[in-house]
Design an enzyme around this catalytic site. Structure first.
Site, PDB file in Angstrom:
ATOM      1  N   LYS A  95     101.231 -36.965  -0.962  1.00  0.00           N
ATOM      2  CA  LYS A  95     100.082 -36.778  -0.077  1.00  0.00           C
ATOM      3  C   LYS A  95     100.001 -37.973   0.866  1.00  0.00           C
ATOM      4  CE  LYS A  95      95.078 -35.798  -0.506  1.00  0.00           C
ATOM      5  NZ  LYS A  95      93.982 -35.629  -1.495  1.00  0.00           N
ATOM      6  N   SER A 171      91.407 -31.496  -0.935  1.00  0.00           N
ATOM      7  CA  SER A 171      92.125 -32.014   0.209  1.00  0.00           C
ATOM      8  C   SER A 171      93.636 -32.108  -0.007  1.00  0.00           C
ATOM      9  CB  SER A 171      91.588 -33.403   0.552  1.00  0.00           C
ATOM     10  OG  SER A 171      91.807 -34.316  -0.530  1.00  0.00           O
ATOM     11  N   SER A 195      89.881 -32.439  -5.606  1.00  0.00           N
ATOM     12  CA  SER A 195      90.890 -32.274  -4.556  1.00  0.00           C
ATOM     13  C   SER A 195      92.315 -32.111  -5.043  1.00  0.00           C
ATOM     14  CB  SER A 195      90.818 -33.447  -3.568  1.00  0.00           C
ATOM     15  OG  SER A 195      89.694 -33.333  -2.738  1.00  0.00           O
TER      16      SER A 195
END
Length: 525
Positions: A95, A171, A195
């Site tokens: 990420k 996210s 997330s």
């Protein structure tokens, strides 16, 4: 079976045994990325045609040169008969909120479009040291602010590999999409209010949020420092245990990292669930939100298919000897989102203060003075969601306010923790080892369907956020498909630093459903 369908454990074992070259595994991963990912997210990128729009778009950038060097290092160790690591030759996506030395680390924001990290995050470095191949950075909601992946400044944003008309969640949506689309068997994400777990549920993969402090936050661009937690996304529970084994442990550069010894998570999977007490709570049967007209909380039941999948999972575990404890009260769960609104916004506003155009990242070249530099840099560099959080955080923390919102939220946060303490108390009324809940109130929603409604978007995390308030470990695992062929996720929660407990329960459920018809269905990507 193709290389990209192998589990991380299988890849590492084959590479270490000399049956598979790390470089061949890397090429297979890169080929899959080129086949299904389409245009990578960029500041000036948009889907150019309907076919492009159907691609996954998980990645912002690739780190091919780095990954090739790592593959060569793994192969050199194997050739010498040395241990190449638990993740030898395993492609991993990261990420783009983690620092990776000499690579762009953007947080999916224009504000950090040109920031090249001078160091590597501890969690990422541990993966590299264990033989992982870091193939690239994946997309996310800007600064992790969102639950759909749509707030990224890097367009096109990620799609759900099961159906590109739907979001992958957020996210960590790029991480979940990359794993589901078989681009990488593992991905590193972060979980502040759900997330990791919410996108994992939306994309039909495993998502693990460790206890707060179990994995170092050093090198992670902070959202809300008291809530943020790095963790893995994987295609099965064993792989989640494998990568957690690598990442977990104390870090002297992170004062919040736990000094407790790290158990053998892979060995824990071999224990069955006989005698394990697993709870079901009516307070996780729906999302409760305040009706401002009446002043009362209203409850919308979770999607019926998700409710049934949760009950079916309880039945499966009962057949294996677990004791199912019903009607466990978790009365303060309904306040998880309001508390999150306060705590996360105040902490986010504080953390975003360092983004000022002076030290690094986006800046304007023709500022008249320092005030103009700050104002224009932050106006042009931040997207809508960071601006909303700065404004809300500043309002909530203003010293002129008669109500100390943060103090009030902290008190309610303590009540949420107490609910879990009572449920897991070994001498209490329920004596739970784990709590079983839905992961999300619905399956994935359509793109642009909820985006822009920050309140409704936030309530997609009601089933997950209380775990972050309490600092507990939780894991989501796939539990079926709804009538639209979208994945369903269920969640196991345990007491502090009891990751082996949730891994055992999740693994037992996973193994009992290996022959289920829904497991034969694969994503469209």
């Amino acid at each position: 079976m193709t290389f990209t369908q192998l589990s991380a454990r299988e890849i590492a074992q084959k590479v270490q045994a000399g049956e598979l070259k790390a470089s061949d595994m890397l090429e297979a991963s890169l080929a899959q990325i080129r086949a299904v990912d389409g245009d990578f997210g960029s500041l000036d990128g948009q889907p150019t045609d309907p076919e492009t729009d159907k691609k996954v778009h998980a990645f912002i950038s690739l780190t091919e040169e780095l990954a090739h060097a790592q593959a060569q290092a793994v192969e050199a160790k194997v050739a010498k008969g040395e241990n190449a690591g638990l993740l030898a030759g395993v492609p991993v996506s990261i990420k783009d909120i983690f620092a990776l030395e000499n690579t762009d680390t953007t947080a999916a924001s224009r504000m950090l479009y040109n920031y090249r990290a001078p160091y590597t995050a501890t969690a990422v470095q541990k993966l590299i040291d264990a033989g992982a191949l870091i193939v690239g950075k994946v997309n996310l909601d800007e600064f992790t602010f969102g639950s759909s992946n749509e707030s990224s400044a890097y367009q096109p944003t990620s799609n759900n590999p099961w159906n590109p008309a739907y979001v992958p969640g957020g996210s960590s949506g790029g991480s979940a999409a990359a794993v589901a689309a078989e681009e990488t068997p593992l991905s590193l994400g972060t979980d502040t209010g759900g997330s990791i777990r919410q996108p994992a549920a939306f994309c039909g993969v495993v998502g693990l949020k460790p206890s707060y402090g179990r994995v170092s936050r050093y090198g992670l661009i902070a959202f809300a420092s008291s809530l943020d937690c790095p963790g893995p996304l994987a295609r099965n529970v064993e792989d989640a245990a494998l990568i957690l084994q690598v990442m977990a442990g104390v870090d002297e550069r992170d004062e919040s990292s736990a000094t407790l010894p790290v158990p053998n998570y892979l060995e824990a999977l071999q224990q069955d669930v006989r005698g394990m007490r697993i709870g079901l709570s009516p307070d996780y049967a729906g999302i409760a939100y305040p009706n401002h007209a009446t002043g009362e909380f209203e409850v919308i039941p979770v999607q019926e298919e998700i409710k049934q999948a949760t009950l079916d999972a309880a039945e499966q575990l009962a057949r294996q000897g677990a004791e199912i404890i019903e009607n466990v009260p978790m009365p303060h769960t309904r306040y998880g989102i309001p508390v999150y609104f306060v705590v996360s916004r105040i902490e986010a506003a504080s953390n975003l203060n360092r983004m000022d155009g002076v030290k690094y990242g986006y800046t304007v070249a023709d500022a008249r003075d320092l005030q103009d530099l700050y104002t224009r840099t932050r106006t042009e560099g931040f997207g809508l969601q960071p601006k909303l959080r700065i404004l809300m955080g500043a309002y909530l923390s203003a010293t002129s306010k008669k109500v100390n919102y943060y103090q009030l939220a902290s008190k309610v946060r303590g009540m949420i923790r107490q609910d879990f303490e009572l449920a897991f108390d070994p001498k209490g009324a329920y004596q739970l080892d784990a709590l079983l809940t839905p992961t999300t109130p619905t399956t994935a929603f359509k793109r642009a369907e909820i985006f822009g409604d920050s309140v409704l978007m936030q309530y997609a995390d009601q089933m997950t956020v209380s775990v972050n308030h309490a600092g507990l470990p939780a894991i989501t695992v796939p539990a079926g498909l709804d009538k639209k062929n979208l994945p369903i996720g269920i969640q196991f929660i345990a007491n502090h630093f009891q990751e082996e407990t949730i891994l055992r329960a999740a693994y037992a459920y996973e193994q009992s459903t290996l022959d289920a018809a829904w497991r034969k269905v694969r994503p469209m990507a």
